[in-house]
Design an enzyme around this catalytic site. Structure first.
Site, PDB file in Angstrom:
ATOM      1  N   ASP A  15       0.859  -1.182   0.000  1.00 36.51           N
ATOM      2  CA  ASP A  15       0.000   0.000   0.000  1.00 36.51           C
ATOM      3  C   ASP A  15       0.893   1.229   0.000  1.00 36.51           C
ATOM      4  O   ASP A  15       1.908   1.259   0.696  1.00 36.51           O
ATOM      5  CB  ASP A  15      -0.915   0.009   1.220  1.00 36.51           C
ATOM      6  CG  ASP A  15      -1.912   1.158   1.162  1.00 36.51           C
ATOM      7  OD1 ASP A  15      -2.947   1.000   0.475  1.00 36.51           O
ATOM      8  OD2 ASP A  15      -1.655   2.204   1.778  1.00 36.51           O
ATOM      9  N   MET A  28       5.148   9.893  -4.038  1.00 35.38           N
ATOM     10  CA  MET A  28       4.801   8.828  -3.105  1.00 35.38           C
ATOM     11  C   MET A  28       5.379   9.234  -1.751  1.00 35.38           C
ATOM     12  O   MET A  28       6.584   9.472  -1.635  1.00 35.38           O
ATOM     13  CB  MET A  28       5.389   7.490  -3.554  1.00 35.38           C
ATOM     14  CG  MET A  28       5.112   6.357  -2.593  1.00 35.38           C
ATOM     15  SD  MET A  28       5.422   4.707  -3.276  1.00 35.38           S
ATOM     16  CE  MET A  28       7.197   4.726  -3.497  1.00 35.38           C
ATOM     17  N   HIS A 174      -5.488   4.325   6.289  1.00 36.22           N
ATOM     18  CA  HIS A 174      -4.704   5.144   5.353  1.00 36.22           C
ATOM     19  C   HIS A 174      -3.293   5.400   5.878  1.00 36.22           C
ATOM     20  O   HIS A 174      -2.635   6.347   5.457  1.00 36.22           O
ATOM     21  CB  HIS A 174      -5.419   6.452   4.987  1.00 36.22           C
ATOM     22  CG  HIS A 174      -6.674   6.201   4.195  1.00 36.22           C
ATOM     23  ND1 HIS A 174      -6.649   5.754   2.893  1.00 36.22           N
ATOM     24  CD2 HIS A 174      -7.970   6.320   4.532  1.00 36.22           C
ATOM     25  CE1 HIS A 174      -7.883   5.615   2.456  1.00 36.22           C
ATOM     26  NE2 HIS A 174      -8.715   5.934   3.446  1.00 36.22           N
ATOM     27  N   ASP A 179      -2.548  -0.567   6.279  1.00 34.23           N
ATOM     28  CA  ASP A 179      -3.401  -0.989   5.172  1.00 34.23           C
ATOM     29  C   ASP A 179      -2.797  -2.155   4.407  1.00 34.23           C
ATOM     30  O   ASP A 179      -3.517  -3.026   3.909  1.00 34.23           O
ATOM     31  CB  ASP A 179      -3.680   0.196   4.240  1.00 34.23           C
ATOM     32  CG  ASP A 179      -4.552   1.253   4.915  1.00 34.23           C
ATOM     33  OD1 ASP A 179      -5.030   1.010   6.045  1.00 34.23           O
ATOM     34  OD2 ASP A 179      -4.748   2.322   4.310  1.00 34.23           O
TER      35      ASP A 179
END
Length: 199
Positions: A15, A28, A174, A179
């Site tokens: 994730d 990212m 999140h 996750d």
């Protein structure tokens, strides 16, 4: 002629949290991964998703961001600019972790959905290390896996439509590692699920 030996697959739930829709213009910001299990000719064996994990927060690579995307993770770009790992260092560390976890097997990234996370992960791996431990196509989308087993159109699939027993009992926070672990449990449940029988 002897049959070709097929190497096992090691499934790694990944994730990512990012501050926009695509890598390059956007960044990212965090990467979480969890070993979900192994599959060979004898079947799939789930792993303890908390046993082998990886997590890094990364320095942003541009000044651009989408406020709504950033708000999803709650990560602080200013803090990451000062404290986040350099992307090249984080990707090298991740590659080493994948290769160590997958000794004797072929690593496969799995995600829910895989498309977004794979786009950022693969772009970052190629951009900052020049290669991917998953190759160019070693990813599996859990939404597709469920749709195929359930006999449903892909766009009809959401976690809310799945049988409750398939879902992890963990919250979707999140936070990339939380996750990834949650989705590793979903993946193991999907692999064990026989699917919906159709006439």
């Amino acid at each position: 002629m002897a049959p070709r030996r097929v190497r096992p697959s090691l499934y790694i739930s990944v994730d990512i949290e990012a501050d926009g829709p695509i890598p390059g213009p956007y960044s990212m910001l965090s990467l979480g991964a969890s070993v979900a299990g192994t599959q060979d000719a004898d079947g799939f064996r789930a792993a303890d998703p908390e046993e082998r994990t990886f997590y890094r927060e990364l320095r942003p690579i541009s000044e651009e961001f989408v406020p709504e995307a950033l708000a999803v993770s709650g990560l602080d770009r200013d803090r990451l600019g000062a404290e986040g790992a350099e992307p090249a260092e984080a990707m090298r560390e991740f590659t080493d972790w994948v290769r160590e976890a997958a000794v004797g097997a072929q690593p496969v990234m799995c995600g829910y959905p895989a498309s977004y996370d794979w786009t950022f992960l693969y772009w970052y791996l190629i951009r900052f290390t020049g290669s991917s431990p998953f190759g160019h196509s070693g990813c599996l989308d859990m939404k597709t896996l469920y749709a195929t087993k359930a006999g449903l159109p892909l766009r009809a699939v959401a976690k809310g439509t799945m049988p409750r027993e398939l879902l992890s009992r963990r919250r979707h926070t999140h936070h990339a590692l939380d996750d990834a672990i949650e989705q590793a449990e979903l993946f193991a449940n999907l692999m064990a699920w026989p699917g919906t029988s159709r006439p």
